[in-house]
Scaffold this motif. Structure first.
Motif, PDB file in Angstrom:
ATOM      1  N   GLY A 153      90.906  43.023 125.798  1.00 21.88           N
ATOM      2  CA  GLY A 153      90.393  42.285 126.883  1.00 21.88           C
ATOM      3  C   GLY A 153      91.411  41.688 127.915  1.00 21.88           C
ATOM      4  O   GLY A 153      92.467  42.648 127.785  1.00 21.88           O
ATOM      5  N   PRO A 154      91.019  41.029 128.765  1.00 22.76           N
ATOM      6  CA  PRO A 154      92.153  40.799 130.026  1.00 22.76           C
ATOM      7  C   PRO A 154      93.402  40.129 129.358  1.00 22.76           C
ATOM      8  O   PRO A 154      93.311  39.168 128.433  1.00 22.76           O
ATOM      9  N   ALA A 155      94.816  40.760 130.043  1.00 23.52           N
ATOM     10  CA  ALA A 155      95.797  40.316 129.488  1.00 23.52           C
ATOM     11  C   ALA A 155      95.922  38.823 129.411  1.00 23.52           C
ATOM     12  O   ALA A 155      96.860  38.545 128.707  1.00 23.52           O
ATOM     13  N   ASP A 156      95.627  38.160 130.607  1.00 28.33           N
ATOM     14  CA  ASP A 156      95.852  36.678 130.677  1.00 28.33           C
ATOM     15  C   ASP A 156      94.946  35.951 129.638  1.00 28.33           C
ATOM     16  O   ASP A 156      95.307  34.844 129.401  1.00 28.33           O
ATOM     17  N   ARG A 157      93.875  36.508 129.266  1.00 27.41           N
ATOM     18  CA  ARG A 157      92.965  35.828 128.370  1.00 27.41           C
ATOM     19  C   ARG A 157      92.147  36.679 127.386  1.00 27.41           C
ATOM     20  O   ARG A 157      90.966  37.039 127.625  1.00 27.41           O
ATOM     21  N   PRO A 158      92.697  37.174 126.415  1.00 24.96           N
ATOM     22  CA  PRO A 158      92.201  37.980 125.532  1.00 24.96           C
ATOM     23  C   PRO A 158      90.917  37.671 124.878  1.00 24.96           C
ATOM     24  O   PRO A 158      90.825  36.515 124.590  1.00 24.96           O
ATOM     25  N   LEU A 159      90.061  38.433 124.582  1.00 28.86           N
ATOM     26  CA  LEU A 159      88.885  38.064 124.181  1.00 28.86           C
ATOM     27  C   LEU A 159      88.823  38.145 122.561  1.00 28.86           C
ATOM     28  O   LEU A 159      88.045  37.686 121.715  1.00 28.86           O
ATOM     29  N   ALA A 160      89.866  39.060 122.037  1.00 29.45           N
ATOM     30  CA  ALA A 160      89.960  39.290 120.493  1.00 29.45           C
ATOM     31  C   ALA A 160      91.378  39.771 120.149  1.00 29.45           C
ATOM     32  O   ALA A 160      92.005  40.122 121.368  1.00 29.45           O
ATOM     33  N   ALA A 161      91.823  39.891 119.250  1.00 32.21           N
ATOM     34  CA  ALA A 161      93.246  40.231 118.852  1.00 32.21           C
ATOM     35  C   ALA A 161      93.299  40.729 117.176  1.00 32.21           C
ATOM     36  O   ALA A 161      92.397  40.277 116.410  1.00 32.21           O
ATOM     37  N   ARG A 162      93.950  41.452 116.964  1.00 27.20           N
ATOM     38  CA  ARG A 162      94.471  42.121 115.680  1.00 27.20           C
ATOM     39  C   ARG A 162      95.753  41.386 115.352  1.00 27.20           C
ATOM     40  O   ARG A 162      96.669  41.401 116.096  1.00 27.20           O
ATOM     41  N   VAL A 163      95.597  40.363 114.235  1.00 27.09           N
ATOM     42  CA  VAL A 163      96.702  39.652 113.947  1.00 27.09           C
ATOM     43  C   VAL A 163      97.213  39.848 112.557  1.00 27.09           C
ATOM     44  O   VAL A 163      96.329  39.902 111.538  1.00 27.09           O
ATOM     45  N   ALA A 164      98.685  40.114 112.350  1.00 21.07           N
ATOM     46  CA  ALA A 164      99.169  40.221 111.052  1.00 21.07           C
ATOM     47  C   ALA A 164      99.506  38.831 110.690  1.00 21.07           C
ATOM     48  O   ALA A 164     100.395  38.337 111.100  1.00 21.07           O
ATOM     49  N   CYS A 165      99.221  38.391 109.293  1.00 17.08           N
ATOM     50  CA  CYS A 165      99.536  37.234 108.537  1.00 17.08           C
ATOM     51  C   CYS A 165     100.047  37.471 107.439  1.00 17.08           C
ATOM     52  O   CYS A 165      99.572  38.034 106.660  1.00 17.08           O
ATOM     53  N   ARG A 166     101.456  36.935 107.383  1.00 21.10           N
ATOM     54  CA  ARG A 166     102.075  36.952 105.870  1.00 21.10           C
ATOM     55  C   ARG A 166     102.001  35.600 105.400  1.00 21.10           C
ATOM     56  O   ARG A 166     102.594  34.525 106.025  1.00 21.10           O
ATOM     57  N   LEU A 167     101.865  35.742 104.236  1.00 18.61           N
ATOM     58  CA  LEU A 167     101.445  34.345 103.408  1.00 18.61           C
ATOM     59  C   LEU A 167     102.961  34.007 102.877  1.00 18.61           C
ATOM     60  O   LEU A 167     103.417  34.724 102.111  1.00 18.61           O
ATOM     61  N   GLU A 168     103.276  32.657 103.267  1.00 12.33           N
ATOM     62  CA  GLU A 168     104.413  32.185 102.113  1.00 12.33           C
ATOM     63  C   GLU A 168     103.724  31.423 101.241  1.00 12.33           C
ATOM     64  O   GLU A 168     104.438  31.113 100.267  1.00 12.33           O
ATOM     65  N   THR A 169     102.588  30.657 101.299  1.00 10.77           N
ATOM     66  CA  THR A 169     101.755  29.900 100.242  1.00 10.77           C
ATOM     67  C   THR A 169     100.609  30.667 100.390  1.00 10.77           C
ATOM     68  O   THR A 169     100.124  31.644 101.256  1.00 10.77           O
ATOM     69  N   GLY A 170      99.749  30.126  99.431  1.00  8.94           N
ATOM     70  CA  GLY A 170      98.213  30.797  99.156  1.00  8.94           C
ATOM     71  C   GLY A 170      97.227  29.768  98.951  1.00  8.94           C
ATOM     72  O   GLY A 170      96.780  29.828  97.809  1.00  8.94           O
ATOM     73  N   ARG A 171      97.189  28.809  99.849  1.00 10.86           N
ATOM     74  CA  ARG A 171      96.068  27.773  99.787  1.00 10.86           C
ATOM     75  C   ARG A 171      94.606  28.300  99.971  1.00 10.86           C
ATOM     76  O   ARG A 171      94.490  29.462 100.594  1.00 10.86           O
ATOM     77  N   THR A 172      93.748  27.631  99.380  1.00 10.53           N
ATOM     78  CA  THR A 172      92.256  28.108  99.573  1.00 10.53           C
ATOM     79  C   THR A 172      92.130  28.166 101.009  1.00 10.53           C
ATOM     80  O   THR A 172      92.145  27.265 101.966  1.00 10.53           O
ATOM     81  N   HIS A 173      91.363  29.328 101.485  1.00 10.11           N
ATOM     82  CA  HIS A 173      90.969  29.763 102.881  1.00 10.11           C
ATOM     83  C   HIS A 173      92.039  29.417 103.793  1.00 10.11           C
ATOM     84  O   HIS A 173      91.995  29.349 105.004  1.00 10.11           O
ATOM     85  N   GLN A 174      93.348  29.697 103.261  1.00  9.69           N
ATOM     86  CA  GLN A 174      94.610  29.366 104.230  1.00  9.69           C
ATOM     87  C   GLN A 174      94.581  30.259 105.380  1.00  9.69           C
ATOM     88  O   GLN A 174      94.834  29.550 106.737  1.00  9.69           O
ATOM     89  N   ILE A 175      94.381  31.478 105.619  1.00 13.43           N
ATOM     90  CA  ILE A 175      94.446  31.915 107.154  1.00 13.43           C
ATOM     91  C   ILE A 175      93.435  31.777 107.845  1.00 13.43           C
ATOM     92  O   ILE A 175      93.352  31.384 108.993  1.00 13.43           O
ATOM     93  N   ARG A 176      92.032  31.674 107.088  1.00 14.02           N
ATOM     94  CA  ARG A 176      90.947  31.306 107.977  1.00 14.02           C
ATOM     95  C   ARG A 176      91.369  29.924 108.559  1.00 14.02           C
ATOM     96  O   ARG A 176      90.778  29.906 109.691  1.00 14.02           O
ATOM     97  N   VAL A 177      91.648  29.053 107.880  1.00 14.46           N
ATOM     98  CA  VAL A 177      91.870  27.589 108.549  1.00 14.46           C
ATOM     99  C   VAL A 177      92.905  27.597 109.303  1.00 14.46           C
ATOM    100  O   VAL A 177      92.801  26.915 110.767  1.00 14.46           O
TER     101      VAL A 177
END
Length: 342
Positions: free
Chosen positions: A244-268
Motif C-alpha cells: 500500500g502507500p509508502a507513508d501509511r502501509p495497509l498491510a505488511a509481511r513481518v518476520a518475527c524471531r522469538l527469544e522467548t515463547g509465551r502464550t500468543h506472544q507474537i499475536r499479542v
C-alpha cells in the motif's frame, strides 16, 4: 524447582488454551488474615485438600484462580486474606486414541520427528478437542516409540503452536530427546522464526519488543501486555515487505524471531504495535482497510495469518545441527500475492 520446570508451562508449551469456566467445578476458600503474606500456593493447598500442590499450581497458571473477580495467575505471589475461587475442569477422557491423520513429515529418526503442522489442527487433546490433534496423529504414526515424558495427554510434545497457526514443530520419540529438547527451549537455544501478515506495518520497521505478558485482567480468555506481573516476553521483528502507500502501509509481511515463547506472544506483540495479524479473531481489534478485507476473503484466509516458518536446533542426541524451513501455506501465500497489488 529448577529453571526448566519453572519455564515449562509458558516457554516450552506455546499455546495454553484459555480456561472455560462454563465447564468444571467451582471451589472456594476463605483465606484467614493470619495466613496473608505467605506464598499463595503454599497456603491455599491445605484449603483445597483434594488437589495436590502441583495440580493447584497448574490450575493457577492456567488462569483458573480468582480473587475478588480478578484472575490470579502467579502461584508464587503473596496471598491476601479473603475469598479465592478456583475452577477445576472436568477430567479429560482416557488416553488419546491413535488416529490415521495426514502428517507432513520433514524429518524423523529414532529420537524425534519434525512436522509441518497444518492450520486448524490442535497440538494435543484439551476440553472440547479430544481427537483430530497432532498427538492423535503421532500416536498412530509413531506407536509405542513416542516419548512419555509429556504425560498421557501430550506424549512427545515439548512446545506448541496455536491451533490456527501453521508451521514447523518438533516432537520427541525418546525420553532422552524429550529432556534434551526441553532444555534447549528453556535456555532459548532454538532458532524460531515466524512470518506474520499484519494490518498496517509496525513502526519502526525493525526492532525488539520486550514486555511482560500474562492473562488479560479484563478478559481471561486473552493474553495481554502487563505493566506488572506476567512473564518476560521478547520478540525481534523486521518488516520484510509493506503493501500500500509508502507513508501509511495497509498491510505488511513481518518476520518475527522469538527469544522467548509465551502464550500468543507474537499475536499479542504485533497487536501492541498497532499491527495485529490479519484474520486474528482475538487480537485483531479494528478492521483492516476495505481493500485488505477483500483480499483476505478472496484468499480464503479463515485464521490469523501466522506461520512458524523456521525451526533450528542442535539434535539433543546426535549433536547434529538441524534447520527446517517451510513456505507459507496456500491461504497465506495467496493473501501475500494479493496484498502485493495494493
Amino acid at each position: 524447582m529448577n529453571d526448566v520446570d519453572d519455564i515449562a508451562d509458558d516457554d516450552l508449551l506455546d499455546d495454553v488454551a484459555p480456561p472455560d469456566d462454563s465447564k468444571g467445578e467451582r471451589l472456594t476458600a476463605d483465606l484467614p488474615e493470619n495466613l496473608a503474606g505467605q506464598r499463595l500456593d503454599k497456603v491455599l493447598a491445605p484449603l483445597f485438600p483434594d488437589l495436590s500442590r502441583a495440580r493447584l499450581q497448574a490450575l493457577i497458571a492456567e488462569g483458573r484462580l480468582t480473587f475478588d473477580g480478578e484472575t490470579v495467575a502467579d502461584a508464587s505471589r503473596k496471598a491476601r486474606a479473603g475469598v479465592y475461587s478456583l475452577v477445576v475442569p472436568p477430567p479429560a477422557p482416557a488416553d488419546p486414541e491413535p488416529e490415521a491423520l495426514p502428517l507432513s513429515i520433514l524429518y524423523e529418526d529414532a529420537h524425534l520427528i519434525v512436522v509441518d503442522k497444518a492450520a486448524g489442527m490442535a497440538v494435543h487433546p484439551a476440553p472440547g478437542t479430544y481427537n483430530g490433534t497432532l498427538v492423535n496423529a503421532l500416536l498412530h504414526h509413531c506407536g509405542a516409540s513416542l516419548s512419555g515424558v509429556g504425560g498421557v495427554a501430550r506424549p512427545g510434545i515439548v512446545h506448541r503452536l496455536d491451533k490456527d497457526t501453521s508451521g514447523v514443530m518438533v516432537a520427541a520419540k525418546s525420553d532422552a530427546a524429550h529432556r534434551g529438547l526441553s532444555t534447549l527451549f528453556a535456555t532459548h537455544d532454538i532458532d524460531r522464526l515466524y512470518v506474520a501478515l499484519t494490518r498496517g506495518a509496525p513502526n519502526p520497521p525493525t526492532g525488539t519488543i520486550q514486555t511482560q505478558i500474562g492473562r488479560s485482567p479484563g478478559d481471561r480468555k486473552k493474553m495481554a501486555v502487563l505493566r506488572a506481573g506476567g512473564r518476560e516476553a521478547i520478540t525481534h521483528y523486521r518488516v520484510e515487505a509493506a503493501f500500500g502507500p509508502a507513508d501509511r502501509p495497509l498491510a505488511a509481511r513481518v518476520a518475527c524471531r522469538l527469544e522467548t515463547g509465551r502464550t500468543h506472544q507474537i499475536r499479542v506483540h504485533m497487536a501492541s504495535k498497532g499491527s495485529p495479524c490479519l484474520g486474528d479473531p482475538v487480537y485483531g481489534a479494528a478492521q483492516p482497510a476495505a481493500a485488505v478485507r477483500e483480499r483476505i476473503e478472496a484468499a480464503g484466509l479463515r485464521r490469523q495469518a501466522l506461520h512458524a516458518a523456521v525451526l533450528g536446533f542442535v539434535h539433543p542426541i546426535t549433536g547434529e545441527t538441524l534447520r527446517f524451513e517451510t513456505p507459507l501455506p496456500a491461504d497465506m501465500d495467496a493473501l501475500e500475492v494479493a496484498l502485493a497489488t495494493l
